[in-house]
Every structure is written in structure tokens, then in C-alpha cells.
Design a protein around this motif. Structure first.
Motif, PDB file in Angstrom:
ATOM      1  N   LEU A 109       5.081  -1.886   0.884  1.00 59.03           N
ATOM      2  CA  LEU A 109       3.843  -2.395   0.292  1.00 59.03           C
ATOM      3  C   LEU A 109       4.068  -3.811  -0.215  1.00 59.03           C
ATOM      4  CD1 LEU A 109       2.753   0.672  -1.877  1.00 59.03           C
ATOM      5  CD2 LEU A 109       1.941   0.035   0.387  1.00 59.03           C
ATOM      6  N   LEU A 110       3.196  -4.725   0.191  1.00 58.33           N
ATOM      7  CA  LEU A 110       3.264  -6.093  -0.311  1.00 58.33           C
ATOM      8  C   LEU A 110       2.666  -6.156  -1.712  1.00 58.33           C
ATOM      9  CD1 LEU A 110       2.181  -8.437   2.613  1.00 58.33           C
ATOM     10  CD2 LEU A 110       4.358  -8.429   1.428  1.00 58.33           C
ATOM     11  N   LYS A 144       4.966  -6.045   8.327  1.00 55.52           N
ATOM     12  CA  LYS A 144       3.915  -6.236   7.330  1.00 55.52           C
ATOM     13  C   LYS A 144       3.583  -7.717   7.159  1.00 55.52           C
ATOM     14  CE  LYS A 144       2.382  -3.389   4.853  1.00 55.52           C
ATOM     15  NZ  LYS A 144       1.187  -2.559   4.802  1.00 55.52           N
ATOM     16  N   LYS A 147       7.435   3.583   3.367  1.00 58.80           N
ATOM     17  CA  LYS A 147       6.527   2.510   3.763  1.00 58.80           C
ATOM     18  C   LYS A 147       6.763   1.289   2.885  1.00 58.80           C
ATOM     19  CE  LYS A 147       2.906   5.609   5.331  1.00 58.80           C
ATOM     20  NZ  LYS A 147       1.535   6.053   5.137  1.00 58.80           N
ATOM     21  N   GLN A 187      -6.387  -4.974  -0.664  1.00 66.21           N
ATOM     22  CA  GLN A 187      -4.966  -4.636  -0.731  1.00 66.21           C
ATOM     23  C   GLN A 187      -4.360  -5.092  -2.061  1.00 66.21           C
ATOM     24  OE1 GLN A 187      -2.990  -3.006   1.801  1.00 66.21           O
ATOM     25  NE2 GLN A 187      -5.066  -2.501   2.411  1.00 66.21           N
ATOM     26  N   GLY A 197      -4.570  -8.294   8.974  1.00 63.36           N
ATOM     27  CA  GLY A 197      -4.460  -8.795   7.616  1.00 63.36           C
ATOM     28  C   GLY A 197      -5.190 -10.115   7.440  1.00 63.36           C
ATOM     29  N   LEU A 209      10.314  -3.206   9.057  1.00 68.42           N
ATOM     30  CA  LEU A 209       9.108  -2.837   8.304  1.00 68.42           C
ATOM     31  C   LEU A 209       8.557  -4.025   7.518  1.00 68.42           C
ATOM     32  CD1 LEU A 209      10.107   0.688   6.937  1.00 68.42           C
ATOM     33  CD2 LEU A 209       8.362   0.180   8.640  1.00 68.42           C
ATOM     34  N   VAL A 210       9.439  -4.767   6.874  1.00 72.55           N
ATOM     35  CA  VAL A 210       9.004  -5.933   6.088  1.00 72.55           C
ATOM     36  C   VAL A 210       8.424  -6.994   7.014  1.00 72.55           C
ATOM     37  CG1 VAL A 210       9.781  -7.814   4.596  1.00 72.55           C
ATOM     38  CG2 VAL A 210      10.641  -5.504   4.220  1.00 72.55           C
ATOM     39  N   LYS A 263       1.595  -9.139  10.029  1.00 68.70           N
ATOM     40  CA  LYS A 263       0.188  -8.750   9.981  1.00 68.70           C
ATOM     41  C   LYS A 263      -0.661  -9.841   9.331  1.00 68.70           C
ATOM     42  CE  LYS A 263      -2.333  -4.597   8.691  1.00 68.70           C
ATOM     43  NZ  LYS A 263      -2.233  -3.295   8.064  1.00 68.70           N
ATOM     44  N   TYR A 264      -0.067 -10.600   8.410  1.00 74.88           N
ATOM     45  CA  TYR A 264      -0.793 -11.636   7.677  1.00 74.88           C
ATOM     46  C   TYR A 264      -0.524 -13.047   8.198  1.00 74.88           C
ATOM     47  CZ  TYR A 264      -2.009  -8.007   4.411  1.00 74.88           C
ATOM     48  OH  TYR A 264      -2.504  -6.851   3.858  1.00 74.88           O
TER      49      TYR A 264
END
Length: 180
Positions: A80-81, A15, A78, A166, A130, A11-12, A18-19
Motif C-alpha cells: 500500500l502506498l 504499484k 500486498k 486511495q 493510477g 510488488l513495489v 501504476k502511477y
């Protein structure tokens, strides 16, 4: 501090990918040291292995944090950054948006970015990818998710949202006001 489970690590990494895309390996295997991710109380910390060795000498009850907190897991699982991950994301960011000076303040207040406030955008940004947000002075302001691809951004209505907010550096000021 404990290691992330395989599921939470995915998951980390999803995320972060994505960036920063394929630069994820560079984030972990840096020239100065090898870095790792650790979890404490649903918060994920990014630190060098040297700091990890020192942190392990402190009891869990006494340790508040070690390294940089890059995000947290919600109750629903989930990830979240947090805005504190911005310094890690910026050097490896693939997709960028630059804001006009008139739109910077609105973004720093937590609002989405409209086409009217968009100054420049990197080529080939896909929808829901992202992006890192910059001022025209190349100061990183935060990050968000592109609501349209690059081609649609150019043809969009001036009031159309082109990036969903975000996190931004104005969160420090807003969170301090809530503490008072």
C-alpha cells in the motif's frame, strides 16, 4: 534496514508503475544521486545511497526511519502506498485529474470523486489506472484509481464515481484527530 526481496521489489515497482509508468527508472537513477528502496518492519523507505551509508552506522534497534516512508506491506503481502509517496509520484505522473473547488474538500475528507467534481482529466487514461489528483491551482491533493476511462468519464452521469480515493493530504489532519 534490509534490502527488499525480489518478490517484494516487484510488488513495489508494480504499484509505482501504476502511477508513473515508464518513469520508474528516473525515480531510481536521479541526477543528484542514486536512490534505493529499503525495508524495515514491513515499511518501505526511499533514500539516497548517501543516506543509506549513514543509516548503516546506526544499530537496528536505535534506527526509527531513514529516508521517506513510501508505503507498507500488509499482513496478506500486498503493498500500500502512503500519502508520503505523493512528492515522489507528482513529478513523474502520467495520468492526472483536476478537481473543481467544490469537490476538493470532499476528496480531502476521504471520499471518491464523482463526475460533478471533475474539472479536467488527461487524455487516454485507462480504467483502473493510477491518477494523481490536483486542485485547479496545480496543488497535488492525493492519488487514486480511475474507475472509468477518459471517454467514459466525459459521458458519465454527474453522480457517477470517476475515481476511487486511495490517499490524500487530509490524512495528516484525520490521523492527528485519532491520536488525541
Amino acid at each position: 534496514m534490509r534490502r527488499l526481496s525480489e518478490e517484494r521489489t516487484k510488488l513495489v515497482f508494480a504499484k509505482l508503475t501504476k502511477y508513473i509508468g515508464d518513469n520508474l527508472q528516473r525515480l531510481i537513477d536521479r541526477p543528484d544521486s542514486v536512490y534505493c528502496l529499503r525495508e524495515q518492519k514491513n515499511r518501505v523507505y526511499y533514500m539516497s545511497e548517501k543516506i543509506l551509508v549513514l543509516a548503516e552506522t546506526v544499530s537496528i534497534d536505535s534506527l526509527i526511519s531513514a529516508g521517506t516512508c513510501i508505503g507498507k506491506f500488509t499482513k496478506t503481502g500486498k503493498f500500500l502506498l502512503h500519502i508520503t509517496a505523493l512528492n515522489l509520484i507528482v513529478p513523474y505522473a502520467q495520468n492526472k485529474m483536476w478537481l473543481k473547488s467544490t469537490a476538493e474538500q470532499q476528496f480531502l475528507y476521504g471520499n471518491n470523486i464523482t463526475k460533478a467534481g471533475l474539472g479536467r482529466i488527461t487524455e487516454n487514461v485507462s480504467q483502473y489506472e493510477g491518477v494523481v489528483i490536483f486542485s485547479f491551482n496545480d496543488l497535488p491533493l492525493g492519488f487514486g484509481v480511475a474507475s472509468k476511462n477518459t471517454f467514459d468519464c466525459k459521458a458519465a452521469d454527474p453522480m457517477a464515481v470517476v475515481c476511487y480515493h486511495q490517499a490524500d493530504i487530509g490524512e495528516y489532519v484525520r490521523s492527528e484527530n485519532s491520536l488525541l
